[in-house]
Scaffold this active site. Structure first.
Site, PDB file in Angstrom:
ATOM      1  N   ARG A   1       0.843  -1.189   0.000  1.00  0.00           N
ATOM      2  CA  ARG A   1       0.000   0.000   0.000  1.00  0.00           C
ATOM      3  C   ARG A   1       0.879   1.240   0.000  1.00  0.00           C
ATOM      4  O   ARG A   1       1.895   1.304   0.691  1.00  0.00           O
ATOM      5  CB  ARG A   1      -0.927   0.001   1.229  1.00  0.00           C
TER       6      ARG A   1
ATOM      7  N   GLU B   1      -2.734   8.395  -5.753  1.00  0.00           N
ATOM      8  CA  GLU B   1      -2.771   7.759  -7.071  1.00  0.00           C
ATOM      9  C   GLU B   1      -3.889   8.379  -7.900  1.00  0.00           C
ATOM     10  O   GLU B   1      -4.998   8.549  -7.404  1.00  0.00           O
ATOM     11  CB  GLU B   1      -2.992   6.247  -6.931  1.00  0.00           C
TER      12      GLU B   1
ATOM     13  N   HIS C   1       0.187   0.858 -10.309  1.00  0.00           N
ATOM     14  CA  HIS C   1      -0.584  -0.091  -9.496  1.00  0.00           C
ATOM     15  C   HIS C   1      -1.024  -1.302 -10.323  1.00  0.00           C
ATOM     16  O   HIS C   1      -2.211  -1.673 -10.340  1.00  0.00           O
ATOM     17  CB  HIS C   1      -1.798   0.607  -8.876  1.00  0.00           C
TER      18      HIS C   1
END
Length: 241
Positions: free
Chosen positions: A150, A179, A198
């Site tokens: 994370r 993000e 990601h």
């Protein structure tokens, strides 16, 4: 209340471990430079390169992803240490994938010893900002940092500061505090930082094998639920994962 939530733990460990190892090799062999040279049609040999072989690895998180990374790292004859968020019972202090396992109280001591640090911890209040400036700077000057867990694990401004000061060999980052990563972030222009959006663990539409594993986990839990059996991968809501 009365709702049981489960997750897809077990579906992503293999593919994320390949991402981690591939990117570490890319940094050690300076492959991004060769990719740039290819675009320019340049034949330039860099004589400097490193190997994963024999390195000391610290993996933050000993769940499915951490165990899969550890298992594959052992093929490089590395020494792999795991850090669990919670206390480590005596029978788990030497999990088969790891040479050693400690809880978070050992983090500061272990960070100073290793060549590669890999973050795959869940995002909880306890792990938020865990790898701050002081801890990042306590790592070896030529260490590599990887984060596939994370983005909240690493305060991004702290990481930028450490890298700008010339500390750490490089970083592999798939997750971030914010993000998408802002276009203005200095990280984009750092040659020793590999950035992906990601995608270390693609799910539906990204990888057929992972997609099948997710469905298999869901269907097995559905069968267990209908037959009154204990479900797998129950989310502990009080822990946040």
């Amino acid at each position: 209340t009365g709702v049981t939530l489960t997750n897809a733990s077990g579906a992503f460990g293999k593919i994320i471990s390949e991402y981690v190892i591939g990117n570490i090799i890319a940094l050690y062999r300076e492959l991004p430079n060769y990719w740039k040279n290819k675009q320019k049609h340049l034949w330039v040999q860099n004589r400097s390169s490193e190997t994963i072989y024999g390195k000391n690895i610290l993996i933050l998180g000993t769940g499915d992803i951490g165990r899969n990374i550890a298992h594959r790292m052992k093929a490089f004859e590395t020494h792999v240490t795991g850090i669990k968020r919670t206390a480590v019972p005596e029978h788990l202090q030497q999990m088969k994938e790891f040479d050693e396992v400690y809880d978070l109280t050992a983090l500061d001591q272990q960070l100073q010893k290793v060549d590669i640090v890999i973050g795959c911890l869940p995002g909880t209040p306890e792990t938020k900002g865990l790898l701050n400036y002081e801890r990042l700077y306590s790592m070896k000057k030529d260490a590599i940092l990887v984060n596939v867990g994370r983005g909240s694990l690493i305060p991004i401004e702290d990481l930028i500061r450490v890298l700008e000061e010339g500390h750490l060999k490089g970083a592999v980052l798939d997750v971030f505090e914010t993000e998408p990563l802002p276009e203005t972030s200095p990280l984009w222009n750092m040659e020793n930082v590999l950035i992906t959006p990601h995608i270390a663990g693609p799910s539906f539409g990204g990888n057929a094998e992972v997609q099948d594993m997710i469905w298999n986990i869901c269907m097995e839990n559905m069968e267990r639920y209908l037959n009154g059996k204990k479900l797998k991968n129950i989310v502990r809501l009080k822990d946040g994962y």
